[in-house]
Design a protein around this motif. Sequence first.
Motif, PDB file in Angstrom:
ATOM      1  N   GLU A 282       0.832  -1.206   0.000  1.00 17.65           N
ATOM      2  CA  GLU A 282       0.000   0.000   0.000  1.00 17.65           C
ATOM      3  C   GLU A 282       0.866   1.256   0.000  1.00 17.65           C
ATOM      4  O   GLU A 282       0.601   2.218  -0.727  1.00 17.65           O
ATOM      5  CB  GLU A 282      -0.927   0.008   1.224  1.00 17.65           C
ATOM      6  N   MET A 283       1.918   1.245   0.815  1.00 17.09           N
ATOM      7  CA  MET A 283       2.802   2.401   0.882  1.00 17.09           C
ATOM      8  C   MET A 283       3.496   2.650  -0.452  1.00 17.09           C
ATOM      9  O   MET A 283       3.685   3.795  -0.876  1.00 17.09           O
ATOM     10  CB  MET A 283       3.848   2.206   1.986  1.00 17.09           C
ATOM     11  N   SER A 284       3.862   1.561  -1.132  1.00 20.66           N
ATOM     12  CA  SER A 284       4.556   1.702  -2.409  1.00 20.66           C
ATOM     13  C   SER A 284       3.656   2.269  -3.492  1.00 20.66           C
ATOM     14  O   SER A 284       4.140   2.778  -4.511  1.00 20.66           O
ATOM     15  CB  SER A 284       5.115   0.347  -2.863  1.00 20.66           C
ATOM     16  N   LEU A 285       2.341   2.178  -3.271  1.00 25.22           N
ATOM     17  CA  LEU A 285       1.382   2.679  -4.249  1.00 25.22           C
ATOM     18  C   LEU A 285       0.848   4.057  -3.916  1.00 25.22           C
ATOM     19  O   LEU A 285       0.000   4.598  -4.636  1.00 25.22           O
ATOM     20  CB  LEU A 285       0.218   1.685  -4.382  1.00 25.22           C
ATOM     21  N   MET A 286       1.329   4.627  -2.808  1.00 18.80           N
ATOM     22  CA  MET A 286       0.948   5.999  -2.470  1.00 18.80           C
ATOM     23  C   MET A 286       1.436   6.948  -3.555  1.00 18.80           C
ATOM     24  O   MET A 286       2.471   6.735  -4.168  1.00 18.80           O
ATOM     25  CB  MET A 286       1.593   6.432  -1.148  1.00 18.80           C
ATOM     26  N   GLY A 287       0.738   8.008  -3.760  1.00 24.51           N
ATOM     27  CA  GLY A 287       1.222   9.008  -4.702  1.00 24.51           C
ATOM     28  C   GLY A 287       2.456   9.703  -4.167  1.00 24.51           C
ATOM     29  O   GLY A 287       2.554   9.977  -2.968  1.00 24.51           O
ATOM     30  N   ASN A 288       3.418   9.941  -5.028  1.00 28.05           N
ATOM     31  CA  ASN A 288       4.622  10.701  -4.685  1.00 28.05           C
ATOM     32  C   ASN A 288       5.486  10.029  -3.619  1.00 28.05           C
ATOM     33  O   ASN A 288       6.163  10.712  -2.846  1.00 28.05           O
ATOM     34  CB  ASN A 288       4.261  12.119  -4.219  1.00 28.05           C
ATOM     35  N   VAL A 289       5.449   8.708  -3.562  1.00 29.22           N
ATOM     36  CA  VAL A 289       6.315   7.949  -2.649  1.00 29.22           C
ATOM     37  C   VAL A 289       6.974   6.813  -3.419  1.00 29.22           C
ATOM     38  O   VAL A 289       6.306   6.037  -4.090  1.00 29.22           O
ATOM     39  CB  VAL A 289       5.527   7.369  -1.449  1.00 29.22           C
ATOM     40  N   LYS A 290       8.295   6.747  -3.327  1.00 27.45           N
ATOM     41  CA  LYS A 290       9.048   5.605  -3.825  1.00 27.45           C
ATOM     42  C   LYS A 290       9.624   4.894  -2.601  1.00 27.45           C
ATOM     43  O   LYS A 290      10.578   5.360  -1.991  1.00 27.45           O
ATOM     44  CB  LYS A 290      10.148   6.049  -4.791  1.00 27.45           C
ATOM     45  N   LEU A 291       9.023   3.791  -2.223  1.00 26.62           N
ATOM     46  CA  LEU A 291       9.386   3.089  -0.991  1.00 26.62           C
ATOM     47  C   LEU A 291      10.638   2.248  -1.214  1.00 26.62           C
ATOM     48  O   LEU A 291      10.696   1.427  -2.130  1.00 26.62           O
ATOM     49  CB  LEU A 291       8.236   2.196  -0.545  1.00 26.62           C
ATOM     50  N   VAL A 292      11.633   2.472  -0.351  1.00 25.18           N
ATOM     51  CA  VAL A 292      12.900   1.743  -0.427  1.00 25.18           C
ATOM     52  C   VAL A 292      13.095   0.971   0.878  1.00 25.18           C
ATOM     53  O   VAL A 292      13.098   1.573   1.962  1.00 25.18           O
ATOM     54  CB  VAL A 292      14.092   2.701  -0.642  1.00 25.18           C
ATOM     55  N   LEU A 293      13.256  -0.337   0.781  1.00 24.92           N
ATOM     56  CA  LEU A 293      13.519  -1.142   1.972  1.00 24.92           C
ATOM     57  C   LEU A 293      15.016  -1.124   2.265  1.00 24.92           C
ATOM     58  O   LEU A 293      15.834  -1.471   1.409  1.00 24.92           O
ATOM     59  CB  LEU A 293      13.047  -2.580   1.768  1.00 24.92           C
ATOM     60  N   ALA A 294      15.369  -0.711   3.471  1.00 26.00           N
ATOM     61  CA  ALA A 294      16.767  -0.557   3.866  1.00 26.00           C
ATOM     62  C   ALA A 294      17.436  -1.914   4.063  1.00 26.00           C
ATOM     63  O   ALA A 294      16.807  -2.893   4.488  1.00 26.00           O
ATOM     64  CB  ALA A 294      16.867   0.256   5.158  1.00 26.00           C
ATOM     65  N   HIS A 295      18.737  -1.952   3.766  1.00 29.26           N
ATOM     66  CA  HIS A 295      19.599  -3.137   3.924  1.00 29.26           C
ATOM     67  C   HIS A 295      18.815  -4.451   3.816  1.00 29.26           C
ATOM     68  O   HIS A 295      18.736  -5.233   4.766  1.00 29.26           O
ATOM     69  CB  HIS A 295      20.413  -3.087   5.218  1.00 29.26           C
ATOM     70  N   ILE A 296      18.286  -4.690   2.630  1.00 25.54           N
ATOM     71  CA  ILE A 296      17.422  -5.846   2.397  1.00 25.54           C
ATOM     72  C   ILE A 296      18.155  -7.162   2.645  1.00 25.54           C
ATOM     73  O   ILE A 296      17.537  -8.190   2.986  1.00 25.54           O
ATOM     74  CB  ILE A 296      16.863  -5.782   0.955  1.00 25.54           C
TER      75      ILE A 296
END
Length: 229
Positions: free
Chosen positions: A123-137
Amino acid sequence: MIDWHSHVLPKMDDGSRSIEESLKLINMQHRQGVDKIIATPHFYANDESVNSFLERRQASFELLEPNLAPNAPQIILGAEVKYYHGISKMENLKALRAQDSEILLLEMPFSRWTEYMLREITEMSLMGNVKLVLAHIERYLSLQSREVMEKVYSGEIFTQVNASFFANLSTRRKAVAMLRQGKIHFVGSDCHNTTSRPPRLDSAFAVIERKLGPRFLTQMDEYGQSMLV
């Protein structure tokens, strides 16, 4: 090149303890070929409000900025945001994006991720104007099933790994394979100090260039630079 994950701001978290240490870290980064550093101090919603965090971050940067050398890498203010259930509904979440960009760095729990967590980060990755990056995957890989990670890779979610993933002999082959397969988007130092957790981006860049070629490294940097516009 860009350092996508760092703790170089003085006295913000468990990273740099002083202006002097911050300057040493930034100078090390400069010598390693970094021209942009995204400063990502830890943000814990249970400990403080977004506004309080932003005020502390700005004060820390204003202490550091006058001491930066003219040729120092550009410091971009961001955050490493700790995940919690319901984070997608958090007020002012977008204020924690890396400055002048849509990048939001999220630190996931060190446990097996539930279906709820996967739905929420999707859901967060589909927010407008947000590119979600998972840290140290790379830290989570052994904890998750292949199916869970494939859901992450197949979505609109970006991933960041630490330079040590490439620098360490025991994980280098896996890091290169994941990068080649498009499962890694960004590399960060996650540096905290100049001794036990220094930046090692030069080692990571050297491995990438040697294994995948200089053009791959250049394209990776060009892609990252475009994400910060």
